[in-house]
Design a protein around this motif. Sequence first.
Motif, mmCIF file in Angstrom:
data_model
loop_
_atom_site.group_PDB
_atom_site.id
_atom_site.type_symbol
_atom_site.label_atom_id
_atom_site.label_comp_id
_atom_site.label_asym_id
_atom_site.label_seq_id
_atom_site.Cartn_x
_atom_site.Cartn_y
_atom_site.Cartn_z
ATOM 1 N N HIS A 1 30.923 152.818 130.041
ATOM 2 C CA HIS A 1 30.954 151.726 129.077
ATOM 3 C C HIS A 1 29.532 151.216 128.873
ATOM 4 O O HIS A 1 28.716 151.239 129.799
ATOM 5 C CB HIS A 1 31.852 150.604 129.616
ATOM 6 C CG HIS A 1 32.206 149.600 128.572
ATOM 7 N ND1 HIS A 1 31.439 148.492 128.353
ATOM 8 C CD2 HIS A 1 33.236 149.549 127.696
ATOM 9 C CE1 HIS A 1 31.981 147.778 127.379
ATOM 10 N NE2 HIS A 1 33.076 148.409 126.959
ATOM 11 N N HIS A 2 29.225 150.766 127.670
ATOM 12 C CA HIS A 2 27.864 150.306 127.398
ATOM 13 C C HIS A 2 27.465 149.115 128.275
ATOM 14 O O HIS A 2 26.312 149.001 128.674
ATOM 15 C CB HIS A 2 27.669 149.989 125.913
ATOM 16 C CG HIS A 2 28.481 148.840 125.425
ATOM 17 N ND1 HIS A 2 29.784 148.997 124.988
ATOM 18 C CD2 HIS A 2 28.195 147.528 125.316
ATOM 19 C CE1 HIS A 2 30.251 147.811 124.626
ATOM 20 N NE2 HIS A 2 29.303 146.907 124.811
ATOM 21 N N ALA A 3 28.417 148.256 128.614
ATOM 22 C CA ALA A 3 28.105 147.118 129.483
ATOM 23 C C ALA A 3 27.702 147.600 130.879
ATOM 24 O O ALA A 3 26.811 147.018 131.509
ATOM 25 C CB ALA A 3 29.293 146.166 129.573
ATOM 26 N N THR A 4 28.336 148.655 131.339
ATOM 27 C CA THR A 4 27.990 149.223 132.649
ATOM 28 C C THR A 4 26.560 149.757 132.622
ATOM 29 O O THR A 4 25.795 149.552 133.562
ATOM 30 C CB THR A 4 28.972 150.347 133.028
ATOM 31 O OG1 THR A 4 30.295 149.828 133.003
ATOM 32 C CG2 THR A 4 28.654 150.920 134.394
ATOM 33 N N LEU A 5 26.196 150.404 131.522
ATOM 34 C CA LEU A 5 24.834 150.927 131.407
ATOM 35 C C LEU A 5 23.826 149.783 131.351
ATOM 36 O O LEU A 5 22.786 149.839 132.006
ATOM 37 C CB LEU A 5 24.704 151.824 130.175
ATOM 38 C CG LEU A 5 23.338 152.467 129.962
ATOM 39 C CD1 LEU A 5 22.880 153.250 131.187
ATOM 40 C CD2 LEU A 5 23.364 153.357 128.737
ATOM 41 N N TYR A 6 24.125 148.733 130.596
ATOM 42 C CA TYR A 6 23.239 147.554 130.563
ATOM 43 C C TYR A 6 23.035 146.993 131.969
ATOM 44 O O TYR A 6 21.912 146.684 132.368
ATOM 45 C CB TYR A 6 23.810 146.451 129.676
ATOM 46 C CG TYR A 6 23.471 146.565 128.211
ATOM 47 C CD1 TYR A 6 22.156 146.479 127.769
ATOM 48 C CD2 TYR A 6 24.475 146.719 127.264
ATOM 49 C CE1 TYR A 6 21.847 146.554 126.421
ATOM 50 C CE2 TYR A 6 24.177 146.792 125.917
ATOM 51 C CZ TYR A 6 22.861 146.710 125.499
ATOM 52 O OH TYR A 6 22.566 146.786 124.173
ATOM 53 N N ARG A 7 24.132 146.857 132.729
ATOM 54 C CA ARG A 7 24.025 146.312 134.091
ATOM 55 C C ARG A 7 23.184 147.222 134.979
ATOM 56 O O ARG A 7 22.362 146.755 135.761
ATOM 57 C CB ARG A 7 25.412 146.092 134.699
ATOM 58 C CG ARG A 7 26.117 144.871 134.170
ATOM 59 C CD ARG A 7 27.342 144.539 134.987
ATOM 60 N NE ARG A 7 28.340 145.599 134.966
ATOM 61 C CZ ARG A 7 29.327 145.689 134.076
ATOM 62 N NH1 ARG A 7 29.455 144.790 133.143
ATOM 63 N NH2 ARG A 7 30.188 146.676 134.136
ATOM 64 N N ALA A 8 23.396 148.521 134.859
ATOM 65 C CA ALA A 8 22.637 149.466 135.683
ATOM 66 C C ALA A 8 21.155 149.423 135.331
ATOM 67 O O ALA A 8 20.297 149.446 136.217
ATOM 68 C CB ALA A 8 23.190 150.876 135.490
#
Length: 50
Positions: free
Chosen positions: A35-42
């Motif tokens: 998910h794009h939010a997961t990538l942002y967090r990472a």
Amino acid sequence: MADPQSSPPIQITLGERSISEGVSVREAAKLLKCHHATLYRALTAATVAL
């Protein structure tokens, strides 16, 4: 890439590289199958760790 803490460093690196080459975060996330939010967090976690 289920959780930013458990994401393999290679996936975070690939995400960073894709984004630096002009790929949107959403597209990079699709390529990494997360998910794009997961990538942002990472990416945020990787930046803070530096």
